[in-house]
Design an enzyme around this catalytic site. Structure first.
Site, PDB file in Angstrom:
ATOM      1  NE  ARG A 254      -4.448  -1.255   0.499  1.00  0.00           N
ATOM      2  CZ  ARG A 254      -4.454  -2.562  -0.555  1.00  0.00           C
ATOM      3  NH1 ARG A 254      -3.553  -3.714  -1.763  1.00  0.00           N
ATOM      4  NH2 ARG A 254      -5.331  -3.213  -0.160  1.00  0.00           N
TER       5      ARG A 254
ATOM      6  CD  GLU B 170      -3.394   3.187  -5.309  1.00  0.00           C
ATOM      7  OE1 GLU B 170      -3.899   2.448  -5.634  1.00  0.00           O
ATOM      8  OE2 GLU B 170      -2.292   2.356  -4.941  1.00  0.00           O
TER       9      GLU B 170
ATOM     10  CG  HIS C  74      -3.039  -0.985  -6.851  1.00  0.00           C
ATOM     11  ND1 HIS C  74      -3.634  -0.247  -5.556  1.00  0.00           N
ATOM     12  CD2 HIS C  74      -3.358  -2.331  -6.563  1.00  0.00           C
ATOM     13  CE1 HIS C  74      -3.904  -1.430  -4.523  1.00  0.00           C
ATOM     14  NE2 HIS C  74      -4.045  -2.409  -5.148  1.00  0.00           N
TER      15      HIS C  74
HETATM   16  C1  GLV Z   1      -4.747  -4.902  -3.800  1.00  0.00           C
HETATM   17  O1  GLV Z   1      -4.624  -4.252  -3.542  1.00  0.00           O
HETATM   18  C2  GLV Z   1      -5.640  -6.434  -2.263  1.00  0.00           C
HETATM   19  O2  GLV Z   1      -5.567  -5.703  -1.769  1.00  0.00           O
HETATM   20  O3  GLV Z   1      -6.283  -6.745  -3.553  1.00  0.00           O
END
Ligand code: GLV
Length: 321
Positions: free
Chosen positions: A234, A263, A282
């Protein structure tokens, strides 16, 4: 369970529900709630929420409308965007989709390691410019990786990196011995001591109040000037300003970032153009066909829920993962 289930599908609208969900249509009432207003309307009387993202509005804001809720299934692995104090204190069970993304994320890390070591970005750029320029590239065998976060994602990454001859050390929440894959898993307190030895630092720990900002100026300064930092966890785990300053100062050689404090990453961020930085949106865990796998997990858990059996992937709400 005799009463009919009412399942709120949050963050998605009807035609794009998870594959397989339609098989429940005769058996349950499905309510699609792509935004916060629709979620507020859909929650009364619902016992299940299938949650995807709360960018469209956080559940907390409409929590008082959840009058019969018993279970939330989350299609992500990290539940940081879902959890809030009222939910943590409630009886509502939370399950996540851990396990589904592990293999894709491990492959993604290997891809990044190879991209750096084999200088693939430069090869693409030179080809575009029709320039024939012979270069030497780095060996990855015998290098060292430090994987921070030793849950199922971190373990799969460790397995993958070991397979190509990289020596892997793991840092978890607390120290434990005799891990079948990692041997000794070091506790968080060992991080600063281990950082100077790593060529690759891979961050995949969940975001919790304890892990937020765990990589700041001191951690980047402790890294080798030749090391690369890979964050698939993260953005909030990292002090982004400190990372930018460390990259500019040459405290580390590069950073491959799939997650960010904000983001989408704003166009003005220096990270887009800093040398040695690889920015991706991401996406490290997302592979062709993964929604079908998410659908299968939810359906399996739904059958268990209706049968009163233990659910898979129950989240420890207090721990935050
Ligand atoms: C994505 O970041 C997730 O947590 O699946």
């Amino acid at each position: 369970m005799s009463e009919r289930s009412v399942v709120v599908v949050q963050g998605r609208s009807d035609p794009e529900g998870l594959p397989g969900l339609e098989t429940l249509a005769g058996e349950v009432e499905l309510r699609y709630a792509p935004d916060l207003d629709r979620l507020r309307e859909a929650l009364p009387g619902a016992d299940v929420v299938l949650g995807s993202n709360f960018r469209s509005g956080r559940l907390r804001e409409v929590w008082s409308a959840a009058d019969r809720l018993r279970w939330i299934h989350w299609t992500g692995a990290g539940v940081d965007a879902l959890l809030f104090p009222e939910l943590i204190e409630s009886e509502v069970v939370v399950t996540n989709s851990r396990g589904i993304y592990d293999g894709a994320m491990a492959e993604y890390v290997l891809g990044l390691v190879l991209d750096y070591a084999k200088d693939l970005g430069r090869t693409h750029a030179l080809q575009q410019a029709r320039v024939w320029q012979h270069r030497l590239t780095e060996r990855i065998a015998g290098t060292r990786a430090l994987v921070v976060g030793t849950g199922s994602i971190g373990r799969e990454i460790a397995r993958m990196l070991r397979a190509v001859g990289i020596e892997v050390t793991g840092v978890g929440r607390r120290r434990r011995e005799n891990d079948p894959l990692l041997g000794t898993v070091h506790g968080r307190e060992a991080l600063d001591r281990l950082l100077p030895e790593a060529d690759w630092v891979v961050l995949v720990t969940p975001r919790t109040p304890q892990t937020e900002g765990m990589f700041g100026a001191a951690q980047f300064e402790a890294m080798k000037p030749t090391a690369r930092f890979i964050n698939l966890g993260r953005g909030a785990l990292v002090d982004e300003e400190a990372l930018i300053a460390a990259l500019r100062a040459g405290a580390l050689a590069g950073a491959a970032l799939d997650v960010f404090g904000t983001e989408p990453l704003p166009p003005a961020s220096p990270l887009w153009t800093l040398p040695g930085v690889i920015v991706s949106p991401h996406m490290s865990g997302d592979f062709f066909g993964y929604p079908r796998v998410l659908g299968e997990l939810f359906l399996d858990n739904f059958r268990r829920y209706r049968a009163g059996e233990p659910l898979r992937n129950v989240v420890d709400k207090a721990a935050g993962y």
